[in-house]
Design an enzyme around this catalytic site. Structure first.
Site, mmCIF file in Angstrom:
data_model
loop_
_atom_site.group_PDB
_atom_site.id
_atom_site.type_symbol
_atom_site.label_atom_id
_atom_site.label_comp_id
_atom_site.label_asym_id
_atom_site.label_seq_id
_atom_site.Cartn_x
_atom_site.Cartn_y
_atom_site.Cartn_z
ATOM 1 N N GLY A 78 10.808 -3.963 1.294
ATOM 2 C CA GLY A 78 11.914 -3.025 1.324
ATOM 3 C C GLY A 78 12.997 -3.329 0.305
ATOM 4 O O GLY A 78 13.647 -4.369 0.379
ATOM 5 N N ASP A 79 13.175 -2.445 -0.674
ATOM 6 C CA ASP A 79 14.264 -2.520 -1.655
ATOM 7 C C ASP A 79 14.233 -3.772 -2.519
ATOM 8 O O ASP A 79 15.278 -4.246 -2.974
ATOM 9 C CB ASP A 79 15.626 -2.437 -0.951
ATOM 10 C CG ASP A 79 15.867 -1.092 -0.294
ATOM 11 O OD1 ASP A 79 15.036 -0.183 -0.465
ATOM 12 O OD2 ASP A 79 16.886 -0.944 0.406
ATOM 13 N N ALA B 171 0.333 5.518 -0.273
ATOM 14 C CA ALA B 171 -0.585 6.655 -0.351
ATOM 15 C C ALA B 171 -0.339 7.431 -1.633
ATOM 16 O O ALA B 171 0.800 7.745 -1.984
ATOM 17 C CB ALA B 171 -0.393 7.565 0.857
ATOM 18 N N GLN C 69 -6.245 -1.044 3.757
ATOM 19 C CA GLN C 69 -5.423 -0.641 4.894
ATOM 20 C C GLN C 69 -6.071 0.535 5.620
ATOM 21 O O GLN C 69 -6.545 1.484 4.989
ATOM 22 C CB GLN C 69 -4.015 -0.232 4.443
ATOM 23 C CG GLN C 69 -3.100 0.056 5.628
ATOM 24 C CD GLN C 69 -1.706 0.459 5.223
ATOM 25 O OE1 GLN C 69 -1.472 1.596 4.844
ATOM 26 N NE2 GLN C 69 -0.772 -0.478 5.323
ATOM 27 N N CYS D 264 3.949 3.352 8.097
ATOM 28 C CA CYS D 264 4.158 4.615 7.397
ATOM 29 C C CYS D 264 5.050 5.541 8.223
ATOM 30 O O CYS D 264 4.751 5.821 9.382
ATOM 31 C CB CYS D 264 2.827 5.299 7.116
ATOM 32 S SG CYS D 264 3.012 6.864 6.227
ATOM 33 N N LYS E 28 0.964 -4.307 8.993
ATOM 34 C CA LYS E 28 2.195 -3.869 8.310
ATOM 35 C C LYS E 28 2.982 -2.985 9.272
ATOM 36 O O LYS E 28 2.427 -2.031 9.829
ATOM 37 C CB LYS E 28 1.891 -3.108 7.032
ATOM 38 C CG LYS E 28 3.147 -2.796 6.219
ATOM 39 C CD LYS E 28 2.803 -2.169 4.870
ATOM 40 C CE LYS E 28 4.043 -2.105 3.982
ATOM 41 N NZ LYS E 28 5.051 -1.138 4.469
ATOM 42 N N ARG F 158 7.776 0.782 -4.163
ATOM 43 C CA ARG F 158 8.308 1.799 -5.073
ATOM 44 C C ARG F 158 8.831 1.224 -6.381
ATOM 45 O O ARG F 158 8.772 1.887 -7.421
ATOM 46 C CB ARG F 158 9.416 2.578 -4.351
ATOM 47 C CG ARG F 158 8.885 3.504 -3.244
ATOM 48 C CD ARG F 158 10.023 4.122 -2.450
ATOM 49 N NE ARG F 158 10.773 3.116 -1.703
ATOM 50 C CZ ARG F 158 12.004 3.299 -1.241
ATOM 51 N NH1 ARG F 158 12.637 4.431 -1.472
ATOM 52 N NH2 ARG F 158 12.613 2.340 -0.562
ATOM 53 N N PRO G 291 0.833 -1.207 0.000
ATOM 54 C CA PRO G 291 0.000 0.000 0.000
ATOM 55 C C PRO G 291 0.865 1.252 0.000
ATOM 56 O O PRO G 291 1.799 1.378 0.785
ATOM 57 C CB PRO G 291 -0.799 -0.124 1.308
ATOM 58 C CG PRO G 291 0.040 -0.998 2.184
ATOM 59 C CD PRO G 291 0.730 -1.958 1.268
#
Length: 331
Positions: A204-205, A21, A73, A103, A142, A228, A19
C-alpha cells in the site's frame, strides 16, 4: 534488509510485484523480475475451473519461461472450488498458491470473494483449511486490514491463517471500504507482524525507495508488495533495492533506457496476446510509461488511435527521437 522466505523458497530479495488484474500478466512479471523484483505474483485466476476455457483465463495461467518460484493467485468464495483451483494450478506449474482476500472491486466483492470474505471469519477458516489441505506447495494469503474502519480484523485472520498452515501473509494497509482512497496505514500491518511467526509482507502506497525503507522500519515486515507504483516504472524495484542496500539513490533510467524498455515491453505484449489484443493492451501501459514525459497527453491520444503493432512501435521510436531533439510532439 530482511530476508524473505515463503515455505522452502528464499527469495532473491524482499520486493514482490503485487498481483493486479489486467496488469501483472506474463510480460509484465518477466520485466519486473528482470528489473529487480524478487517475486511476481500472477493476476488472479477465478476459482471456477469451468470458466478457464476463456482467452483471459488461458493467458493468466501461462507461465512459460518464468523463473522460480511461480506464484499464482486464485479468487473465489467457495472452499471446495478454491481447493480444486489450487490443485489444478499446482499441476499446471504453480509453486506457490496465493488466496485473494484483498481485492476491493465490486464485481469481485459482490460474488462474496476478495476482501468481502473478511466479513465472514468462519468462511475464511474453511477456505484456508481447504486450500492448504489440497496442495503440497506453499499457500499464502493476501488481505486488507478489514472490511471497514469499524471492523479491522486482520490480526484475527492472520492468526487463523497461521493456524491453518498458511506460509506467508500480505496485508494492504486499507480496509475494503477505503478501496484505494486516502493514505494507507501501517499500524495494523505492524500488529499483524507482531502477532504471528510466519512472514508478513506490507502493501500500500510504497511509491519510492525512502517510503519503502520507512514502511519496513515501521511495520517490521519481512518484505514489501509493490503494485500501482510499478505501472510504467518497472525499474522501481531495482531503485528500492539499491537504496535499501546502500542508503543512496540510484540514478533514474535514461531516456534511451525508458525507450528501450517500453519498446521491448510492447513487443512482448504483441507477441503474447497477438496483434489485435496486444495493441489494445499496450495502450494503458504506454499511458503509464509516459505520464511524466507527455504531460498534455497529446502523444497518448495519438497513440491510442493506432490499431496495428508496427504503427505503435514506429510511433514510440519517433516520439523518443523527438524528445532527444527537444521537439514538441504534434500529431
Amino acid at each position: 534488509m530482511p530476508t524473505a522466505k515463503i515455505g522452502p523458497y528464499t527469495l532473491p530479495n524482499p520486493l514482490i510485484v503485487a498481483p493486479m488484474a489486467g496488469v501483472t500478466d506474463r510480460p509484465f512479471r518477466l520485466l519486473c523480475r528482470k528489473l529487480g523484483a524478487g517475486l511476481a505474483v500472477s493476476e488472479m485466476v477465478i476459482a471456477d475451473s469451468k470458466l478457464w476455457h476463456t482467452r483471459k483465463s488461458r493467458t493468466r495461467m501461462n507461465h512459460t519461461g518464468e523463473p522460480e518460484p511461480r506464484s499464482v493467485q486464485i479468487a473465489g468464495g467457495d472452499p471446495d472450488m478454491l481447493a480444486n483451483a489450487a490443485r489444478l494450478n499446482a499441476e499446471y506449474g504453480a509453486q506457490i498458491i496465493d488466496i485473494n482476500m484483498g481485492c476491493p472491486a465490486k464485481k469481485v466483492c459482490n460474488k462474496a470473494a476478495g476482501s468481502a470474505l473478511m466479513r465472514d471469519e468462519q468462511l475464511v477458516r474453511e477456505i484456508l483449511d481447504a486450500v492448504v489441505r489440497a496442495v503440497d506447495i506453499p499457500v499464502t494469503l493476501k488481505m486488507r486490514t478489514g472490511w471497514d474502519a469499524d471492523s479491522r480484523n486482520a490480526v484475527t485472520i492472520a492468526r487463523m491463517a497461521e493456524d491453518a498452515g498458511i506460509q506467508a501473509l500480505a496485508v494492504h494497509g486499507r480496509t475494503r471500504a477505503d478501496k484505494y482512497n486516502g493514505e494507507a496505514e501501517y499500524d495494523t500491518i505492524a500488529r499483524v507482524k507482531a502477532s504471528v511467526e510466519i512472514p508478513v509482507f506490507a502493501n500500500g502506497d510504497i511509491t519510492s525507495p525512502r517510503k519503502a525503507q520507512q514502511v519496513l522500519q515501521h511495520t517490521g515486515a519481512d518484505g514489501l508488495l509493490i503494485g500501482r507504483a510499478a505501472q510504467g516504472s518497472p525499474w522501481i524495484f531495482r531503485e528500492i533495492l539499491h537504496f535499501l542496500e546502500t542508503g543512496e539513490y540510484r540514478q533514474p533510467p535514461s531516456l534511451s533506457e525508458v525507450e528501450q524498455t517500453l519498446s521491448k515491453h510492447l513487443d512482448a505484449l504483441h507477441s503474447f496476446y497477438g496483434e489485435h489484443m496486444g495493441v489494445r493492451i499496450a495502450r494503458k501501459h504506454v499511458g503509464w510509461y509516459l505520464q511524466s514525459h507527455d504531460p498534455d497527453k497529446q502523444f497518448r491520444r495519438y497513440f491510442n488511435a493506432l490499431d496495428n503493432a508496427l504503427e505503435q512501435r514506429d510511433s514510440i521510436q519517433q516520439y523518443f527521437s523527438g524528445l532527444r531533439n527537444g521537439e514538441v510532439f504534434a500529431a
